[in-house]
Design a protein around this motif. Sequence first.
Motif, PDB file in Angstrom:
ATOM      1  N   PHE A 170       4.187   0.226   1.785  1.00  0.00           N
ATOM      2  CA  PHE A 170       4.783   0.449   0.461  1.00  0.00           C
ATOM      3  C   PHE A 170       4.961  -0.927  -0.174  1.00  0.00           C
ATOM      4  N   ASP A 171       4.085  -1.242  -1.130  1.00  0.00           N
ATOM      5  CA  ASP A 171       3.999  -2.607  -1.663  1.00  0.00           C
ATOM      6  C   ASP A 171       4.855  -2.776  -2.915  1.00  0.00           C
ATOM      7  N   ASN A 172       5.947  -3.522  -2.755  1.00  0.00           N
ATOM      8  CA  ASN A 172       6.822  -3.815  -3.893  1.00  0.00           C
ATOM      9  C   ASN A 172       6.630  -5.221  -4.440  1.00  0.00           C
ATOM     10  N   VAL A 173       5.923  -6.091  -3.697  1.00  0.00           N
ATOM     11  CA  VAL A 173       5.965  -7.507  -4.082  1.00  0.00           C
ATOM     12  C   VAL A 173       4.609  -8.152  -4.324  1.00  0.00           C
ATOM     13  N   GLY A 174       3.544  -7.698  -3.669  1.00  0.00           N
ATOM     14  CA  GLY A 174       2.219  -8.319  -3.835  1.00  0.00           C
ATOM     15  C   GLY A 174       2.148  -9.701  -3.227  1.00  0.00           C
ATOM     16  N   GLY A 175       1.180 -10.512  -3.677  1.00  0.00           N
ATOM     17  CA  GLY A 175       1.047 -11.905  -3.245  1.00  0.00           C
ATOM     18  C   GLY A 175       0.754 -12.048  -1.758  1.00  0.00           C
ATOM     19  N   PRO A 176       1.104 -13.215  -1.212  1.00  0.00           N
ATOM     20  CA  PRO A 176       0.787 -13.504   0.188  1.00  0.00           C
ATOM     21  C   PRO A 176       1.443 -12.538   1.180  1.00  0.00           C
ATOM     22  N   VAL A 177       2.607 -11.983   0.805  1.00  0.00           N
ATOM     23  CA  VAL A 177       3.266 -11.013   1.703  1.00  0.00           C
ATOM     24  C   VAL A 177       2.337  -9.815   1.909  1.00  0.00           C
ATOM     25  N   SER A 178       1.793  -9.315   0.806  1.00  0.00           N
ATOM     26  CA  SER A 178       0.921  -8.139   0.907  1.00  0.00           C
ATOM     27  C   SER A 178      -0.399  -8.485   1.590  1.00  0.00           C
ATOM     28  N   ASP A 179      -0.897  -9.690   1.357  1.00  0.00           N
ATOM     29  CA  ASP A 179      -2.126 -10.103   2.059  1.00  0.00           C
ATOM     30  C   ASP A 179      -1.911  -9.989   3.572  1.00  0.00           C
ATOM     31  N   ALA A 180      -0.743 -10.458   4.028  1.00  0.00           N
ATOM     32  CA  ALA A 180      -0.478 -10.435   5.476  1.00  0.00           C
ATOM     33  C   ALA A 180      -0.369  -9.000   5.992  1.00  0.00           C
ATOM     34  N   VAL A 181       0.307  -8.131   5.242  1.00  0.00           N
ATOM     35  CA  VAL A 181       0.475  -6.744   5.717  1.00  0.00           C
ATOM     36  C   VAL A 181      -0.869  -6.020   5.719  1.00  0.00           C
ATOM     37  N   ILE A 182      -1.646  -6.219   4.664  1.00  0.00           N
ATOM     38  CA  ILE A 182      -2.928  -5.496   4.557  1.00  0.00           C
ATOM     39  C   ILE A 182      -3.878  -5.933   5.683  1.00  0.00           C
ATOM     40  N   GLY A 183      -3.697  -7.149   6.168  1.00  0.00           N
ATOM     41  CA  GLY A 183      -4.485  -7.598   7.324  1.00  0.00           C
ATOM     42  C   GLY A 183      -4.202  -6.799   8.588  1.00  0.00           C
ATOM     43  N   LEU A 184      -3.111  -6.044   8.612  1.00  0.00           N
ATOM     44  CA  LEU A 184      -2.714  -5.318   9.832  1.00  0.00           C
ATOM     45  C   LEU A 184      -2.873  -3.800   9.722  1.00  0.00           C
ATOM     46  N   ILE A 185      -3.489  -3.315   8.646  1.00  0.00           N
ATOM     47  CA  ILE A 185      -3.517  -1.848   8.464  1.00  0.00           C
ATOM     48  C   ILE A 185      -4.429  -1.157   9.484  1.00  0.00           C
ATOM     49  N   ASN A 186      -4.058   0.069   9.775  1.00  0.00           N
ATOM     50  CA  ASN A 186      -4.811   0.921  10.694  1.00  0.00           C
ATOM     51  C   ASN A 186      -5.863   1.728   9.940  1.00  0.00           C
ATOM     52  N   GLN A 187      -6.708   2.402  10.692  1.00  0.00           N
ATOM     53  CA  GLN A 187      -7.653   3.349  10.097  1.00  0.00           C
ATOM     54  C   GLN A 187      -6.871   4.353   9.259  1.00  0.00           C
ATOM     55  N   LYS A 188      -7.405   4.664   8.098  1.00  0.00           N
ATOM     56  CA  LYS A 188      -6.854   5.666   7.182  1.00  0.00           C
ATOM     57  C   LYS A 188      -5.427   5.353   6.721  1.00  0.00           C
ATOM     58  N   ALA A 189      -5.143   4.049   6.630  1.00  0.00           N
ATOM     59  CA  ALA A 189      -3.825   3.652   6.112  1.00  0.00           C
ATOM     60  C   ALA A 189      -3.711   4.033   4.639  1.00  0.00           C
ATOM     61  N   ARG A 190      -2.459   4.215   4.204  1.00  0.00           N
ATOM     62  CA  ARG A 190      -2.186   4.501   2.781  1.00  0.00           C
ATOM     63  C   ARG A 190      -1.279   3.394   2.227  1.00  0.00           C
ATOM     64  N   ILE A 191      -1.608   2.945   1.014  1.00  0.00           N
ATOM     65  CA  ILE A 191      -0.837   1.858   0.391  1.00  0.00           C
ATOM     66  C   ILE A 191      -0.369   2.283  -1.004  1.00  0.00           C
ATOM     67  N   PRO A 192       0.865   2.796  -1.117  1.00  0.00           N
ATOM     68  CA  PRO A 192       1.412   3.049  -2.459  1.00  0.00           C
ATOM     69  C   PRO A 192       1.692   1.702  -3.120  1.00  0.00           C
ATOM     70  N   LEU A 193       0.994   1.431  -4.212  1.00  0.00           N
ATOM     71  CA  LEU A 193       1.127   0.148  -4.902  1.00  0.00           C
ATOM     72  C   LEU A 193       2.186   0.329  -5.980  1.00  0.00           C
ATOM     73  N   CYS A 194       3.397  -0.117  -5.652  1.00  0.00           N
ATOM     74  CA  CYS A 194       4.546   0.183  -6.506  1.00  0.00           C
ATOM     75  C   CYS A 194       4.861  -0.966  -7.446  1.00  0.00           C
ATOM     76  N   GLY A 195       4.891  -2.202  -6.916  1.00  0.00           N
ATOM     77  CA  GLY A 195       5.258  -3.347  -7.743  1.00  0.00           C
ATOM     78  C   GLY A 195       4.644  -4.616  -7.197  1.00  0.00           C
ATOM     79  N   GLN A 196       4.636  -5.664  -8.027  1.00  0.00           N
ATOM     80  CA  GLN A 196       4.026  -6.957  -7.649  1.00  0.00           C
ATOM     81  C   GLN A 196       4.951  -8.069  -8.121  1.00  0.00           C
ATOM     82  N   ILE A 197       6.232  -7.971  -7.757  1.00  0.00           N
ATOM     83  CA  ILE A 197       7.215  -8.889  -8.368  1.00  0.00           C
ATOM     84  C   ILE A 197       6.874 -10.351  -8.143  1.00  0.00           C
TER      85      ILE A 197
END
Length: 334
Positions: free
Chosen positions: A217-244
């Motif tokens: 659940f992405d509220n912030v974007g930027g490098p934080v999200s880059d790091a999390v997206i690097g760890l996603i599993n098969q068929k992960a879901r990413i609600p893109l809520c905000g990019q503060i």
Amino acid sequence: MSASINRTIVLASRPQGMPTEDQFRIQEEPIPAPAEEEVVVRSLYISVDPYMRNMMNNTSSSPIDQVIRGGAVGQVISSRSGKLREGDIVSGMWGWQEYAAVKADDLQRIDPDQAPISTALGVLGMPGLTAYFGLFDIGKPEPGETVVVSGAAGAVGTIVGQIAKLKGCRVVGIAGSEEKLNYLKDDLGFDAVVNYKSDAFDSQLKEACPGGVDIYFDNVGGPVSDAVIGLINQKARIPLCGQISTYNLDKVDVGPRIQPQLLMKRAMIKGFLVYEYEEQYPEAIVQLARWVQGEKIQYTETVLDGFERLPEAFLGLFEGSNTGKLLVKVAEVE
Ligand SMILES: NC(=O)c1ccc[n+]([C@@H]2O[C@H](COP(=O)([O-])OP(=O)(O)OC[C@H]3O[C@@H](n4cnc5c(N)ncnc54)[C@H](OP(=O)(O)O)[C@@H]3O)[C@@H](O)[C@H]2O)c1
């Protein structure tokens, strides 16, 4: 009506980068009178929200010298509508003004017996609804899955994490101070927490997600999200809520290209705006209120006292000054 002067806060100049307090101006004018089908409300709580920063880039949604628009809770002090009476507590979008004349049709009546009235701007209002629809409609959590939420200690993030726990998920929260991490873990029952300001953020995040990430659940974007997206599993879901993390940037941010990762993981990323779900708000509010009343979810608020503190409160969103919903208290119920 004892007061006769209305104070409003207008956008004095358009921010570039991080806004400053002198870009807002307090103005005084007479308290308005209601036209037919309107009421006059006296503000009790006024909300500050990250989306206001994006609006300030836009000449039509936030014109110079006009009142800053946003959510507020207030009390009707005079009415020329059959729908609302003097004394009613209502919420609406009249923004940063102590008094406002508003069409009764644009207001929602609040039941003060359901929950404290300020919750209409937080857990039972726009942020709570954002958490609810983003997580359930896009995230589709299943028991045992790992849900990571950034901006975890804020208005949306605290609710996302708790409702994911109610669905039997393992919840990992990312926030920017040790105090916030302790709150998430000790008070809200998050399973693991990570400080994105730590030099070891990437390795700590990996350690906190030994089974990878099923929902981010992405509220912030930027490098934080880059790091999390690097760890996603098969068929992960990413609600893109905000990019503060990007709202005050004056240049387009460039990060890793995430498309190969999304492709190979057959993952889904979907941006959403809570207003899309407006027709479903009533049922979601009933559910959120049930969870609050049954103490299944907790909410917290950071409340600043005094109308003139609205700019200070707003800037605090970008400095992490809040835990839970950030509000300004303007007046007491009469
Ligand atoms: N899609 C929609 O319809 C919708 C609706 C509501 C909100 N939103 C979005 O959801 C997000 C959260 O909104 P909210 O109302 O719940 O705000 P919030 O989380 O209560 O407040 C903002 C928090 O963001 C964190 N933050 C600020 N700058 C940051 C940065 N550069 N990197 C990482 N974190 C940063 C701060 O916490 P730390 O101390 O942890 O840094 C701050 O307390 C925002 O991006 C907002 O735009 C979207």
